[in-house]
Design a protein around this motif. Structure first.
Motif, PDB file in Angstrom:
ATOM      1  N   LYS A 138       0.586  -1.301  -0.036  1.00 27.80           N
ATOM      2  CA  LYS A 138      -0.055   0.074  -0.044  1.00 27.80           C
ATOM      3  C   LYS A 138       1.049   1.321   0.169  1.00 27.80           C
ATOM      4  O   LYS A 138       0.541   2.266  -0.619  1.00 27.80           O
ATOM      5  N   LEU A 139       2.074   1.120   0.699  1.00 26.23           N
ATOM      6  CA  LEU A 139       2.634   2.481   0.548  1.00 26.23           C
ATOM      7  C   LEU A 139       3.520   2.588  -0.558  1.00 26.23           C
ATOM      8  O   LEU A 139       3.469   3.683  -1.005  1.00 26.23           O
ATOM      9  N   LEU A 140       4.022   1.555  -1.256  1.00 28.70           N
ATOM     10  CA  LEU A 140       4.474   1.738  -2.511  1.00 28.70           C
ATOM     11  C   LEU A 140       3.488   2.417  -3.384  1.00 28.70           C
ATOM     12  O   LEU A 140       3.778   3.267  -4.295  1.00 28.70           O
ATOM     13  N   LYS A 146       0.989   9.050  -5.464  1.00 31.35           N
ATOM     14  CA  LYS A 146       0.891  10.307  -4.705  1.00 31.35           C
ATOM     15  C   LYS A 146      -0.642  10.582  -4.337  1.00 31.35           C
ATOM     16  O   LYS A 146      -0.716  11.794  -4.442  1.00 31.35           O
ATOM     17  N   VAL A 147      -1.313   9.460  -4.031  1.00 34.21           N
ATOM     18  CA  VAL A 147      -2.585   9.719  -3.566  1.00 34.21           C
ATOM     19  C   VAL A 147      -2.901   8.952  -2.442  1.00 34.21           C
ATOM     20  O   VAL A 147      -2.404   7.749  -2.418  1.00 34.21           O
ATOM     21  N   ILE A 148      -3.821   9.229  -1.587  1.00 35.02           N
ATOM     22  CA  ILE A 148      -4.240   8.285  -0.598  1.00 35.02           C
ATOM     23  C   ILE A 148      -5.651   8.533  -0.089  1.00 35.02           C
ATOM     24  O   ILE A 148      -6.230   9.473  -0.912  1.00 35.02           O
ATOM     25  N   ARG A 149      -6.035   7.443   0.348  1.00 32.83           N
ATOM     26  CA  ARG A 149      -7.609   7.702   0.937  1.00 32.83           C
ATOM     27  C   ARG A 149      -7.856   7.109   2.374  1.00 32.83           C
ATOM     28  O   ARG A 149      -6.982   6.256   2.943  1.00 32.83           O
ATOM     29  N   ILE A 157      -7.005  11.984  -1.709  1.00 30.10           N
ATOM     30  CA  ILE A 157      -6.254  13.040  -1.340  1.00 30.10           C
ATOM     31  C   ILE A 157      -4.880  13.074  -2.117  1.00 30.10           C
ATOM     32  O   ILE A 157      -4.053  12.431  -1.996  1.00 30.10           O
ATOM     33  N   ARG A 158      -4.665  14.065  -3.001  1.00 28.36           N
ATOM     34  CA  ARG A 158      -3.495  14.080  -3.551  1.00 28.36           C
ATOM     35  C   ARG A 158      -2.314  14.795  -2.647  1.00 28.36           C
ATOM     36  O   ARG A 158      -2.746  15.688  -2.111  1.00 28.36           O
ATOM     37  N   LEU A 159      -1.135  14.118  -2.607  1.00 26.87           N
ATOM     38  CA  LEU A 159      -0.133  14.430  -1.783  1.00 26.87           C
ATOM     39  C   LEU A 159       0.912  15.241  -2.666  1.00 26.87           C
ATOM     40  O   LEU A 159       1.387  15.062  -3.665  1.00 26.87           O
TER      41      LEU A 159
END
Length: 332
Positions: A138-140, A146-149, A157-159
């Motif tokens: 998941k981290l990879l 460059k996005v998380i939920r 959410i763009r990082l």
């Protein structure tokens, strides 16, 4: 002036400037090899290149991570630290990526994870090798997209941030054994800084001691000026399994308890590496009188039985050395 002399002078000046910058963060070193490595690191500080910091516990990985952030273009934004090794597997994902209210039983409100809190700044993931393979995957994905939920959430959410990681394990060996993903390792390892243990940097012990003495003299209203020659010799012979963190605690305790203006051997709560190496059953706790005798024998051995040189190294007079030897029944 020969070219090599000019180049050497330039290098020394660069090292001095770098040492002064690092000192402001409490990172002290005179080790030439480490300074060369940190000088190379300086070139990537202004970039967003991912940095992997390796080294034993207590070598200053967290300090170096903060130094990189505070000297980067992101310095005015958040520096978020998350020690992965201190978190249970049940909460790591929530602490990394956040969660929305109701996503699990104890999620009574929305929670921003470390990545979201580090937006526009830097995230520092300590002990990264403690992540299980599922979370590594998941981290990879997060680093590549460059996005998380948030857990339980739908909104992406763009990082925009920099990632610095650290480990006290042999990460390459973990990759070989299949315990750490190779693709994630390559992604985190855009550049690596290795901090050698304190036992490999004996020239740093004196300056680090003085740095901590200055701090704890102020804290405890003391006027301890330095460490005796004998005590310094003992510290340079000791293996420092806890590295700089252990040295800090030794100096802190010694400063608080000592009534002298110079720290002596008996002020230091450590034991000689040579003693530990030659006595496998030694657990680090011995009567002070025994430790003194063993260290005297060790010092005499170093100077081939020369009492004048031994006394000078121990920072005592020769007659006093003779009296101590007689008290311990150490023969001529």
């Amino acid at each position: 002036m020969p070219i090599y002399h000019m180049e050497n002078e330039k290098m020394l000046k660069r090292h001095q400037l770098l040492q002064n910058k690092l000192r402001q963060f409490g990172f002290i070193t005179q080790n030439a090899a480490l300074l060369n490595q940190l000088e190379m690191m300086e070139r990537i500080v202004p970039t967003d290149i991912s940095v992997l910091i390796t080294g034993e516990s207590g070598t200053g990985k967290n300090i170096l991570a903060e130094y990189i952030h505070k000297n980067s273009p992101r310095k005015n934004n958040n520096f978020i630290t998350l020690d992965v090794g201190c978190l249970s597997p049940q909460i790591i994902e929530s602490e990394l990526f956040g969660h929305v209210k109701g996503s699990f039983t104890s999620a009574v409100s929305d929670h921003k994870g470390a990545f979201e809190r580090a937006q526009n700044g830097t995230i520092f993931l300590d002990e990264i090798t403690e992540l299980d393979l599922n979370l590594q995957k998941k981290l990879l994905r997060v680093l590549e997209d460059k996005v998380i939920r948030r857990l339980g959430g739908e909104r992406e959410i763009r990082l925009d941030l920099r990632i610095i990681t650290a480990t006290n394990k042999d990460i390459r060996q973990l990759v070989k054994s299949g315990k750490f993903r190779q693709d994630l390792y390559y992604r985190l390892n855009e550049t690596t800084v290795h901090l050698p243990p304190l036992r490999e940097r004996p020239e740093d012990i004196g300056p680090i001691c003085q740095f901590f003495l200055d701090i704890y003299n102020k804290q405890y209203a003391k006027k301890i000026s330095s460490v005796s020659t004998a005590a310094m010799s003992l510290m340079q012979d000791y293996s420092w399994p806890g590295n700089i963190r252990e040295l800090r605690n030794v100096i802190k305790s010694a400063t608080a308890l000592s009534k002298r203006e110079v720290l002596w051997i008996e002020d230091l709560n450590i034991f000689s590496k040579s003693t530990a190496d030659t006595n496998p059953q030694f657990n680090g706790i011995k009567p002070l009188d025994t430790l003194e005798k063993e260290y005297l024998l060790y010092a005499l051995k170093i100077f081939d039985g020369n009492k004048t040189k031994t006394a000078q190294a121990l920072d005592i007079s020769r007659p006093r050395l003779q009296r101590i030897l007689e008290r311990h029944k150490i023969a001529e």
